[in-house]
Design a protein around this motif. Structure first.
Motif, short mmCIF file in Angstrom:
data_model
loop_
_atom_site.label_atom_id
_atom_site.label_comp_id
_atom_site.label_asym_id
_atom_site.label_seq_id
_atom_site.Cartn_x
_atom_site.Cartn_y
_atom_site.Cartn_z
N SER A 128 19.61 23.94 -66.23
CA SER A 128 19.29 22.81 -67.11
C SER A 128 18.09 22.03 -66.58
N GLN A 129 18.07 21.77 -65.29
CA GLN A 129 16.96 21.01 -64.69
C GLN A 129 15.66 21.81 -64.78
N LYS B 6 14.87 24.03 -67.06
CA LYS B 6 14.44 24.00 -68.46
C LYS B 6 13.81 22.65 -68.80
N MET B 7 14.43 21.56 -68.35
CA MET B 7 13.91 20.22 -68.64
C MET B 7 12.54 20.02 -67.98
N LYS C 59 10.02 21.81 -70.09
CA LYS C 59 9.84 21.12 -71.38
C LYS C 59 9.05 19.83 -71.17
N HIS C 60 9.30 19.14 -70.07
CA HIS C 60 8.55 17.93 -69.72
C HIS C 60 7.06 18.26 -69.64
#
Lengths: 413, 145
Positions: free
Chosen positions: B89-90, B92-93, B96-97
């Motif tokens: 999750s981190q 991917k974030m 995306k950031h």
């Protein structure tokens, strides 16, 4: 529902129909987007919108396009629209648009409309699917001032400098200017906080901004520091269209942020502190009627009156934590404190509360799938800074304690 | 205990037993692969972390690094845990950031190791990761330390 909202929903729903979608590849142009619809409710007062009655005027949408025109040269832009009460109204604007030349890891160059580097999260504050909470802590990321610090027209030097075993130093050096739209949240906020009839112009120019991040050797720990110095041109109408105006001879305007973030497995803790130091000579052009009132001298004639405004703020900060429990659920919380250092000493506790806002937030984020999230959030507020009384009412003692509830659904691809 | 509850318990026990025999991919099983034309012959774990965090974007010859990932797999989780020190999750974030701020591009994503190996073999500057037992004749294998 406005046409632009329908259009963006159509785009995002079409994207969701395709499984495992990462991006829409239009040849060599990569496209990503999002649409986010929220709901706000307060138990007292209005905050950001007509929230006492509940408001759906709380949405954001965007779409970006990026392509490499040469090996190290990329161009891209993001179109963006939002609605927050009377601000935005779904007007499509350029969120960022720049060319980027990535010469080396330690030096690259951007030109165009670049995102303003402020703290760890300003450059993506418009996209709540990138964080746990709906609202970033207002002590550092004031929702009203968002459009004033979103981006700037100018240039940026950036890079990642390897420090070997000491980690990596990321830097951004920016210069440019920005003109704040008259229907922006920033303007409405200034008018409200300063009890001004109308702000006629705000131009932020001669921006010199520097941001550094140290990605430390300790896994998960990063530290950040930003310093921005800028010129500010403002003109206000103090009272109606009477010709009683204010202009500013700007002497100092600085934004300074200190940031720390630590990630350990599914836990992320962060803290940031923000200071806005400003000094200006405020020149009031006053007529016979308003000179006595605004100077406090009954004999004051029509004239230009200069007041030195020197305000340093050093009490705006937040601490936050979030934890991902499962692929579906992430919880987060923060404590945010903001105090507006006005040079007018408050006479009453109510007046003092109008200069402060303490926010304790609890958020739940549900990742339904890679493209769809739902958030629920509650805020226990103390203070009235940036808050409006309900229609037909005024603030009274005891009004400083209130609650804000928010829900949001976001689709992205 | 009713018959229905008994059946549920039996199913739960069987599933539990099955999970004990499923060996998740361990860090020792993950190796880094790069396109054969990339001049670099050694990478540290720190280098791999910087690459997959977006902090290092160039090879030693200043060619751009092209990232690949395997989507939603135990291999991906093991790779991230061992090299990048992030949860899926981190990770991917983070990307995306970078993407939504215009500063980066989402890594190329594949469903199978074979697809990733094929892409890395055919694309200059590409980097990926595979299980140690995977066929890797067409790419350069690096044991990051």
């Amino acid at each position: 529902m406005k046409k632009i909202t329908l259009f963006m929903i159509t785009i995002c729903m079409s994207a969701l129909i395709v499984s495992n979608i990462q991006a829409a590849d239009l040849g060599n142009i990569e496209t990503h987007g999002f649409i986010s619809q929220g709901y706000l409710q307060t138990d007292k007062h209005d905050y950001l919108a007509d929230t006492k009655d509940g408001s759906y005027q709380f949405n954001e949408m965007g779409i970006n396009f990026n392509t490499f025109v040469a090996d190290d040269l990329k161009v891209g832009l993001q179109l963006y629209a939002r609605d927050m009460g009377e601000v935005g109204n779904d007007e499509v604007v350029l969120n960022w648009a720049f060319a980027e030349y990535n010469w080396r890891d330690w030096m690259g160059f951007r030109a165009g409309l670049v995102k303003f580097a402020l703290g760890f999260y300003n450059d993506t504050r418009d996209m709540d699917m990138l964080r746990t909470s709906i609202f970033l802590p207002s002590s550092v990321y004031n929702e009203w001032l968002r459009d004033g610090v979103n981006s700037m027209k100018g240039y940026e030097l950036f890079g990642n400098i390897s420090l070997g075993s000491a980690g990596t130093l990321k830097y951004q050096l920016q210069t440019g200017e920005t003109q704040i739209p008259l229907d922006s949240g920033t303007i409405k906020f200034i008018e409200q906080v300063n009890n001004v009839y109308r702000v006629n112009e705000i131009v932020v120019n001669k921006i010199y901004n520097s941001a550094v991040q140290w990605i430390t050797p300790l896994d998960g720990l990063r530290l950040g520091f930003c310093y921005a110095k800028f010129g500010l041109t403002q003109e206000w109408d103090l009272v109606t269209d009477s010709g009683n105006e204010v202009s500013f001879d700007n002497k100092k305007n600085e934004y300074i942020t200190y940031s720390i973030e630590y990630t350990w497995n599914n836990l992320v803790v962060a803290a940031e502190k923000w200071a806005n130091n400003r000094e200006a000579d405020m020149v009031m052009h006053l007529d016979d009627t308003w000179a006595p009132i605004l100077t406090g001298n009954p004999a004051a004639p029509a004239n230009d009156y200069t007041v030195n405004k020197d305000n340093d703020s050093d009490t705006n900060y937040y601490v936050s934590a979030s934890y991902r429990f499962t692929d579906l659920l992430e919880l987060g919380t923060y404590y945010s404190f903001y105090e507006n250092n006005s040079d007018l000493e408050p006479d009453t506790e109510l007046e003092e509360q109008k200069n402060e806002l303490t926010d304790i937030c609890l958020s739940a984020r549900f990742d339904i799938n890679d493209n769809w999230i739902i958030k629920l959030e509650g805020h226990k507020m103390e203070g009235l800074f940036g808050v409006q009384p309900e229609d037909g009412k005024t603030f009274e003692d005891g009004d400083e304690d209130w609650y804000l509830y928010a829900a949001k659904m976001t689709f992205s691809f | 205990m009713t018959l229905k509850k008994t059946k549920l318990w039996i199913i739960a026990v069987i599933v539990g037993i099955l999970f004990t025999f499923i060996n998740p991919v361990s860090a020792e099983d993950v190796v880094i692969i790069i396109n054969s034309d990339v001049p670099d012959t050694a990478l540290s774990k720190e280098d791999v972390k910087k690459i997959y965090s977006g902090h290092k974007t160039k090879w030693s010859n200043n060619d751009s690094i092209v990232l690949t990932v395997i989507q939603k797999s135990e291999l991906h989780k093991a790779f991230l845990k061992e090299f990048v020190k992030k949860t899926p999750s981190q990770f991917k974030m983070n990307w995306k950031h970078l993407m939504f701020s215009g500063k980066g591009k989402i890594p190329k994503t594949f469903n199978t190791i074979e697809q990733m190996v094929d892409y890395v073999a055919k694309n200059e500057g590409a980097i990926g990761y595979v299980a140690a037992s995977s066929p890797t004749d067409s790419v350069k294998v690096i044991k990051a330390k």
